[in-house]
Enzyme design. Structure first.
Site, short mmCIF file in Angstrom:
data_model
loop_
_atom_site.label_atom_id
_atom_site.label_comp_id
_atom_site.label_asym_id
_atom_site.label_seq_id
_atom_site.Cartn_x
_atom_site.Cartn_y
_atom_site.Cartn_z
N THR A 93 0.85 -1.21 -0.18
CA THR A 93 -0.02 0.09 0.06
C THR A 93 1.05 1.28 -0.03
O THR A 93 0.68 2.13 -1.07
CB THR A 93 -0.98 -0.06 1.02
N ASN A 115 5.37 -1.03 4.13
CA ASN A 115 4.26 -0.39 4.96
C ASN A 115 4.85 -0.01 6.05
O ASN A 115 3.94 0.46 7.02
CB ASN A 115 2.93 -1.25 5.11
N ASP A 140 -9.50 -3.58 -0.46
CA ASP A 140 -8.45 -4.30 0.22
C ASP A 140 -8.61 -5.20 1.32
O ASP A 140 -8.56 -6.13 1.55
CB ASP A 140 -7.28 -3.18 0.48
N HIS A 200 -8.34 -9.02 1.74
CA HIS A 200 -7.75 -9.86 2.92
C HIS A 200 -8.22 -10.76 3.62
O HIS A 200 -8.09 -11.80 3.81
CB HIS A 200 -6.91 -8.79 3.61
N ASP A 203 -3.68 0.83 -5.69
CA ASP A 203 -2.37 0.72 -5.58
C ASP A 203 -1.61 -0.74 -6.08
O ASP A 203 -0.63 -0.90 -6.45
CB ASP A 203 -1.97 0.87 -4.11
#
Length: 482
Positions: A75, A96, A199, A203, A246
């Site tokens: 990200t 990250n 996102d 996940h 992203d």
């Protein structure tokens, strides 16, 4: 000196000052720009669910078949590439997580968002460049938008909390309302707006889940609300909108018989490791203890067919990742669908990213609409590193040195927008603007340097030759009247 000579000298000084500050190619009011990122929106998420508003945006503007993110596909690194135009090894936000190999400190994603020294390490994002050239900018939850760069902060910003609920559609609309007020009441020229979905859902449930499909429909409704809000705010004819992301998402093989588990490798021991950054998806970094580099590398390089381990200097150059002092002497990545487990197995996501950016599941979206964009155009895939040059062109600002090429996305613009005298240098044959130096070198041939350090010949119509000619003519006239 005669009064007429004094007046001419003052006029010449005014010409130089006005010409040095910003490009003057644009005629009339400057269009505004809104860059929106929906984290983890894979390039094909609109193919198994109805997305009428994203479809309408493509018909009204520009759609890329897909966009290739930078490596490593995480990200913060990928978002910073979008606003700097640099590959990750060149902008330095390599992960990250903030980490320090000496103190052993490692901070999670949300804490890292507020660590200035992690972001402000030599690269200046587009917010700061635009402000240095007279614009006002805003960042709403966008990674990197809540710290100062070389002492300068974004004009207006909002930072998400550690326990922020990414899924709240009501809040999404309220955030859009705030951004519209920033444009209409605060006079901002550029805003970057970030949403943490799909996102988070990808996940938790995986990219092939019904929950992810439902979230994509929520994203689509939000795009519809956003475009309606632009119209209600009277900005439809003066605001360019880009919707992108992203990285994509890949399904994790959680029950595979060949999991990548470093703690089970027979010839490897953590006693040889000084610092580790593992258990964060399919990527890992290791700093071996003094004198143990070869032993650790030898134990890992062929330890698992799904794991790719490299010495820093041998990491594939095509990734544009390892050539940064923050990257450790050993680094690794795993095959799509496999995550790297360190001392124990602690990763339980059903979906993950961070894989090779050449894998199709890592590709993401690009949509654009507004007065500067062509209508009904689909373009071939491109790398996200080129988006920054497009953003600068839309804002009519001089970019910082970067790895992108303006000509990649220039065909997405209308003839009028594309033919505006560019404030950027022409691209060289190497794929890097010809007036830019390679990293670690100096450039002495350019005639004008902007406040941000980017060189270029187009701060005035005709570039430096026009400015030089004007100065010579003024000098001649000055001599005659003195």
């Amino acid at each position: 000196m005669r009064p007429s000579a004094i007046l001419l000298a003052v006029a010449l000084a005014a010409l130089l000052v006005s010409g040095a500050g910003r490009p003057v190619g644009r005629q009339g009011p400057r269009n505004k720009l809104l860059l929106v990122s929906f984290d983890g929106f894979r390039w094909d998420y609109d193919q198994d669910v109805e997305t009428p508003y994203l479809d309408a945006m493509a018909l009204d503007g520009v759609k890329a078949r897909y966009m290739t993110p930078a490596f490593v596909t995480m990200t913060s690194p990928c978002h910073f590439t979008l606003v700097t135009g640099k590959y990750i090894e060149n902008h330095g936000v390599v992960h990250n997580m903030f980490y320090n190999t000496t103190t052993k400190v490692k901070l999670p994603y949300h804490a890292t968002l507020g660590i200035q020294r992690w972001w402000d390490n030599g690269s200046v994002p587009i917010w700061i460049t635009a402000q240095r050239q007279g614009l006002r900018t805003g960042s709403f939850f966008y990674p990197g938008g809540n710290v100062t760069y070389q002492g300068t902060a974004v004009t207006l910003s909002r930072k998400e909390g550690a326990l922020h609920n990414y899924r709240n559609e009501t809040e999404w609309r309220a955030n859009i309302d705030t951004v519209m007020r920033w444009f209409t009441e605060e006079g901002l020229d550029l805003v970057t707006l970030y949403f943490g979905e799909p996102d988070s859902t990808g996940h938790r449930y995986g990219p092939d889940s019904q929950q992810r499909r439902d979230m994509v429909m929520q994203v689509d409704r939000t795009v519809g609300y956003l475009r309606d809000s632009i119209g209600r705010s009277g900005l439809e004819g003066s605001l360019n909108l880009i919707v992108t992301s992203d990285h994509g998402m890949n399904t994790v093989n959680k029950k595979a018989s060949d999991l990548v588990e470093l703690h089970k490798f027979p010839n490897f021991t953590f006693k040889d490791i000084e610092f580790e950054l593992l258990d964060y998806g399919p990527n890992g970094m290791l700093l071996p203890k003094e004198g143990r580099l070869e032993a650790v590398y030898g134990a890992l390089k062929d330890a698992h067919p799904r794991l790719h381990v490299y010495k820093k200097e041998s990491f594939p150059k095509s990734f544009h990742y390892a050539n940064n002092p923050r990257v450790t002497p050993l680094l690794m990545y795993s095959d799509p669908g496999y995550v790297i487990h360190g001392r124990v197995n602690v990763q339980f996501n059903n979906g993950e990213h961070g894989f090779d950016n050449g894998d199709m599941d890592m590709k993401t979206i690009f949509r654009a609409v507004g007065p500067s964009f062509r209508k009904g155009l689909q373009v071939e895939p491109f790398e996200s590193v080129h988006v920054y040059e497009l953003l600068c062109r839309l804002l009519d600002i001089v970019p910082e040195a970067n790895d992108g090429v303006l000509s990649t996305l220039l065909p997405t613009l209308t003839p009028e927008a594309a033919s505006t005298p560019s404030p950027t240098p022409q691209a060289g044959t190497s794929g890097v603007p010809s007036t830019l130096s390679a990293p670690g070198t100096t450039q002495s041939t350019s005639c004008v340097t902007s406040a941000g350090g980017r060189t270029g010949p187009a701060l005035l119509p005709g570039g430096c030759p026009a400015l030089t000619a004007g100065m010579l003519l003024a000098a001649v006239l000055l001599a005659k009247v003195a």
